[in-house]
Design an enzyme around this catalytic site. Sequence first.
Site, PDB file in Angstrom:
ATOM      1  N   ALA A   1     -24.579  19.554  -5.045  1.00 17.43           N
ATOM      2  CA  ALA A   1     -24.178  18.890  -6.298  1.00 17.43           C
ATOM      3  C   ALA A   1     -23.356  17.647  -5.984  1.00 17.43           C
ATOM      4  O   ALA A   1     -22.602  17.614  -5.004  1.00 17.43           O
ATOM      5  CB  ALA A   1     -23.360  19.829  -7.160  1.00 17.43           C
ATOM      6  N   ASP A   2     -23.531  16.657  -6.824  1.00 16.10           N
ATOM      7  CA  ASP A   2     -22.692  15.459  -6.742  1.00 16.10           C
ATOM      8  C   ASP A   2     -21.585  15.499  -7.784  1.00 16.10           C
ATOM      9  O   ASP A   2     -20.532  14.888  -7.619  1.00 16.10           O
ATOM     10  CB  ASP A   2     -23.534  14.199  -6.895  1.00 16.10           C
ATOM     11  CG  ASP A   2     -24.312  13.969  -5.629  1.00 16.10           C
ATOM     12  OD1 ASP A   2     -25.351  14.629  -5.435  1.00 16.10           O
ATOM     13  OD2 ASP A   2     -23.845  13.171  -4.785  1.00 16.10           O
TER      14      ASP A   2
END
Length: 358
Positions: free
Chosen positions: A250-251
Site C-alpha cells: 500500500a502507498d
Amino acid sequence: MSSDSGLLQSIKYTRGQKFQVLDQLRVPHEHEYRDIKTVADGVDAIRTMQVRGAPLIAMVGCLSIVTDMDGKDFKNAKDFLAYIEVQVQALIDARPTAVNMKREGTRLINFVKQQIVLTEDITELKLRVIEWIEELVKTDLETNKAIGDHGANDIIKRAQAGGNVNVLTHCNTGSLATSGYGTALGVVRSLFQKGKLDHAFCTETRPYNQGSRLTAFELQHDKIPSTLVCDSAVSWLMKSRKIAAVIVGADRVARNGDTANKIGTYQLALVAKAHGVNFYVAAPFSTIDGNTASGESIVIEERSPTEVTHIGGKPICPAGINVWNPAFDVTPAHLITGIVTENGVIEPEQLSKKIDEY
Ligand code: MRU
C-alpha cells in the site's frame, strides 16, 4: 537497505561517510549505485524512480536530509527548523500518493520543534536528527518481519484443509522497496520460511515492470518456488489454479480502509472477489492515514507516457498515440479481507477504531 543475506541492498549508508542508493531502473541486469549527497539528489532519485516503494521513498528522503545538512551552517535553531521544513516539503512533492514521506517528514519536523526547546546548539541538533533518522531505518526492518508473520499466520489459518498455499502478489514490496524483508513480499517470505508455501505467482506490473524486474529477482534469489504472469493473466490464474490469497502493498490506506497502491491492484481485488479469494493489503501501520477519510481524496500520481510507449528506450506503439498513465489506483475497502500490519491483521471495518487506539 537489506539484511537478507546476499540480496542487493537498496541503500548503502554509513554515518558521515557515504549514502548510496541502488539504481532500480537498471535492476536486474545491472547493479549500479548512485551517490546521494543532497536533498536535490534524493528528490531526483525518487522522481525518476531510481528508488521507489513507499517505505523506501521515506527512508531515502530522510537520509538525503542527513547528507545535505552535513557541513552546512545555520544562523540559529529557528533557521535550522526552517531548513528542515523546506527540505521535507520538496521530498513530499517528489511523489504525492505514498503517505510515508509526508508522515515521517511531519514527525521529523515535530521532533526538531521539540528539540529546539531543549537545545539551540546546531551541532547537537544535527546529531539528534541523524540519530532519529537512523532509528527510523532500523525500525522498518523489525516492522516488516512482524507484518510477514501476521500475514502468513492469517493465510494459514484461513486456508481450507490446512495444506500448503499458492499466493499471488503485485508490484514490488520486497527488500528493494523497504529496509529489508518487505511487506507483502515479507508475507510470502514468511509463508516460505514456515514451510507453508506451495507456490508464489507475481505479476509483471506494467508499465514499469516492478514485478518482472524486481519481485521475480527477489523470489529467484530466495529460491522461492515462483512463476511470473502477465497482468492480463490473473483472472485465468484464479480460475484455473487454487489461489489462497492475493497479497499487495500500500502507498496510503485511508481511515475507512480504501487503499491506494500500484495501478492494477483494484482489478486484482475485483477478480479475487469474483473467485472467492482472500485479498490482503500488507503495510506498516504508518502507511495508514487517519487524516484521509476515504480513497476519494487520495491524489493519484500520473506519470510520463513514455513509460507506456517505450520499453528499454524502444518504442512499442505508434508515435503520437494518446496515453494515460496513472501510477496508482484505489481499491475500495469492501474488497479487502484484511490489512496486515505489525500490530496484527485488521478488518477494514475495525480500522478507524484501531487508528484511534494507537
Ligand atoms: O511506483 P512504485 O514502484 O513506488 O509503487 C510501489 C507500490 O505500489 C508498492 O506496493 C507500495 O509502495 C508498497 S512498497 C512496500
